[in-house]
Design a protein around this motif. Sequence first.
Motif, short mmCIF file in Angstrom:
data_model
loop_
_atom_site.label_atom_id
_atom_site.label_comp_id
_atom_site.label_asym_id
_atom_site.label_seq_id
_atom_site.Cartn_x
_atom_site.Cartn_y
_atom_site.Cartn_z
N GLY A 240 0.76 -1.22 0.06
CA GLY A 240 0.01 0.03 0.11
C GLY A 240 0.71 1.45 0.00
O GLY A 240 0.58 2.22 -0.65
N LEU A 241 1.86 1.13 0.69
CA LEU A 241 3.07 2.30 0.78
C LEU A 241 3.37 2.52 -0.48
O LEU A 241 3.58 3.56 -1.14
N THR A 242 3.87 1.45 -1.28
CA THR A 242 4.27 1.46 -2.88
C THR A 242 3.26 2.09 -3.45
O THR A 242 3.73 3.11 -4.59
N GLU A 243 2.15 1.72 -3.75
CA GLU A 243 1.03 2.31 -4.47
C GLU A 243 1.06 3.76 -4.08
O GLU A 243 0.68 4.43 -5.09
N CYS A 244 0.86 4.37 -2.98
CA CYS A 244 0.58 5.60 -2.62
C CYS A 244 1.68 6.33 -3.13
O CYS A 244 1.41 7.45 -3.89
N GLU A 245 2.94 5.98 -2.90
CA GLU A 245 3.99 6.75 -3.49
C GLU A 245 4.05 6.85 -4.91
O GLU A 245 4.58 7.89 -5.58
N GLU A 246 3.53 5.59 -5.61
CA GLU A 246 3.75 5.88 -7.14
C GLU A 246 2.66 6.51 -7.66
O GLU A 246 2.98 7.29 -8.74
N LEU A 247 1.37 6.91 -7.01
CA LEU A 247 0.36 7.52 -7.49
C LEU A 247 0.70 9.16 -7.15
O LEU A 247 0.55 9.76 -8.16
N LEU A 248 1.24 9.58 -6.03
CA LEU A 248 1.54 10.75 -5.78
C LEU A 248 2.83 11.23 -6.78
O LEU A 248 2.99 12.27 -7.44
N ALA A 249 3.58 10.24 -6.89
CA ALA A 249 5.15 10.65 -7.66
C ALA A 249 4.62 10.92 -9.22
O ALA A 249 5.17 11.73 -9.82
#
Length: 258
Positions: A240-249
């Motif tokens: 979930g952390l990886t998904e969040c960072e990818e979406l924001l980035a």
Amino acid sequence: MTTPVSSPQTAIPQTAVPQTAMVLAAGLGLRMRPLTLDRPKPLIPILGKPLLDHALDRLAASGVTTAVVNNHYLGGMIVDHLADRRAPTIVASPEKRILETGGGIKHALPLLGDAPILTVNADILWLDGPTPALQRLAAFWDPQTMDALLLMMATTKSAGYEGPGDYHMDPLGRLIRRGESELSPFVFAGVQIVKPELFAQDTPDGAFSTNLIWDRAQEAGRLYGIAHDGLWFHIGTPDGLTECEELLAIGGVRAVAH
């Protein structure tokens, strides 16, 4: 049951955001292992900034002057991390044993005062819509009719959340908890305005969940919600952390919002 994606905003006059907040940062972060083996979950960074700082920055920007931050697991790291923060003013509430959400707030009552407070989970991330979420909560808050006002997120617009939801919401914003075998369209987004005295009235002395307070408020017809109109990320696991960072980035958050 009718389940609007937004709540009325014109019925309640604009009011100030509560001056005091309780930031819940004492969790064990077991589902975030191995990332939480050497740090508490609220200190895990999202795009270079710890989750805890994202929450505290939003509180400061909305006028909150004091944040009571509880700690338990690797709590010294949280205390050290916040030592130089000036806005909001930080008051530590250490817990020798885990007290859960309700017990943590009850333990901190001597630090919170008597006025309604904000509570914020330190392990969630939200982005504001056209009006900051904390200001929208304050505008809708009516202590004459409400004991708690929860920020809710539509499950279909949540990033990283795959659960059955928490509540149904009627056109006036009143919340009804989903049945055991039901799906509901809204999940609690980790932010609320609540009356602190509720945690002192016939509650356990040790650990208990804020669900106890919400169930009593619902039974009295005094549990309300407002749907978040920005973005919200459920960061429960390393994936979930990886998904969040990818979406924001990459700017893909627009896909989550619609």
